[in-house]
Design an enzyme around this catalytic site. Structure first.
Site, mmCIF file in Angstrom:
data_model
loop_
_atom_site.group_PDB
_atom_site.id
_atom_site.type_symbol
_atom_site.label_atom_id
_atom_site.label_comp_id
_atom_site.label_asym_id
_atom_site.label_seq_id
_atom_site.Cartn_x
_atom_site.Cartn_y
_atom_site.Cartn_z
ATOM 1 C CB VAL A 1 -0.961 -2.932 -6.241
ATOM 2 C CG1 VAL A 1 -1.056 -3.251 -4.752
ATOM 3 C CG2 VAL A 1 -1.845 -3.867 -7.057
ATOM 4 C CE LYS A 2 -1.538 5.772 -3.310
ATOM 5 N NZ LYS A 2 -2.501 6.723 -2.718
ATOM 6 C CG LEU A 3 2.580 -2.832 -2.333
ATOM 7 C CD1 LEU A 3 3.797 -3.647 -2.779
ATOM 8 C CD2 LEU A 3 1.676 -3.680 -1.448
#
Ligand code: G3P
Length: 226
Positions: A82-84
């Site tokens: 997951v890219k945050l």
């Protein structure tokens, strides 16, 4: 050094996966939108093409909602990372989701301190945006060196994923600085593969080879079939 492809285009991903040079894929909302297709379909296709980390980004800017989106993306496939985004709400969300075992690519990193904090919170990757930093003349390549040094100093397991690789030179600098991975758009991968000098050298060799009489040439590869 791991090589990820920075695109949501499944044809490009298939092409470079078949070449055997990519270990994973990174996408972002803009890359997804460029495809003008249903985003979830793209993700389902990518995970079938590449058996490696596939970064997919949340689109919310509020921490609680980011956490919910992160959980959802994580549930889609075991290879999803997951890219945050490196904004205050992103740090908040990072702190929550890493405790749940969700792998995070903390993205849009522009300072070594952002990378340091993301590593302390347990991000799997940090993505410094080298090309975009260079546009503002502040030294994207040096940023990679700084982060690699800091992570080495303290034995962080977080990996440096050099991003915004708008030029093949950036990839070389990232590799020299010891980045664990780089995510590279298809056009830059192509530029890394192809050298005009290599093609010209080959043309020269084959031109001389052609001067050899037919019977002498034939003897070398007699009986060879594809
Ligand atoms: O995937 C994110 C990143 O690599 C962005 O690259 O070229 O849009 O700065 P760029």
């Amino acid at each position: 050094m791991k090589i990820f492809i920075d695109t949501a285009n499944v044809d490009e991903i298939t092409k470079y996966a078949d070449l055997g040079i990519i270990d994973g894929v990174t996408t972002n909302p803009a890359l997804m939108a460029t495809e003008q297709r249903t985003a979830i379909d793209i993700i389902h296709e990518i995970v079938k093409i590449v058996d490696g980390p596939i970064s997919v980004e949340v689109v919310s800017t509020e921490a609680g909602r980011m956490v919910a989106e992160a959980r959802h993306l994580d549930s889609l496939h075991e290879n999803i990372v997951v890219k945050l985004p490196a904004i205050p709400a992103g740090f908040e969300a990072l702190n929550v989701v890493v405790r749940e075992g969700i792998k995070v690519n903390f993205t849009m990193i522009y300072t070594a301190n952002q990378a340091l904090l993301a590593a302390k919170l347990g991000a799997t990757y940090v993505s410094p945006f080298v090309g975009r930093l260079d546009v503002t003349s502040t030294g994207g390549a040096e940023l990679i060196e700084e982060i690699v040094t800091i992570f080495d100093n303290y034995g962080f397991e977080t990996q440096v994923l050099a991003a915004s690789m708008r030029n093949s030179i950036y990839v070389k600098y990232a590799a020299l600085a010891g980045a664990h991975a780089a995510t590279i758009p298809p056009a830059v991968l192509e530029a890394m593969i192809d050298s005009e000098m290599s093609r010209m050298s080959l043309d020269g060799f084959l031109e001389v080879w052609e001067t050899l009489p037919e019977e002498s040439k034939a003897s070398l590869f007699d009986g060879v079939e594809e």
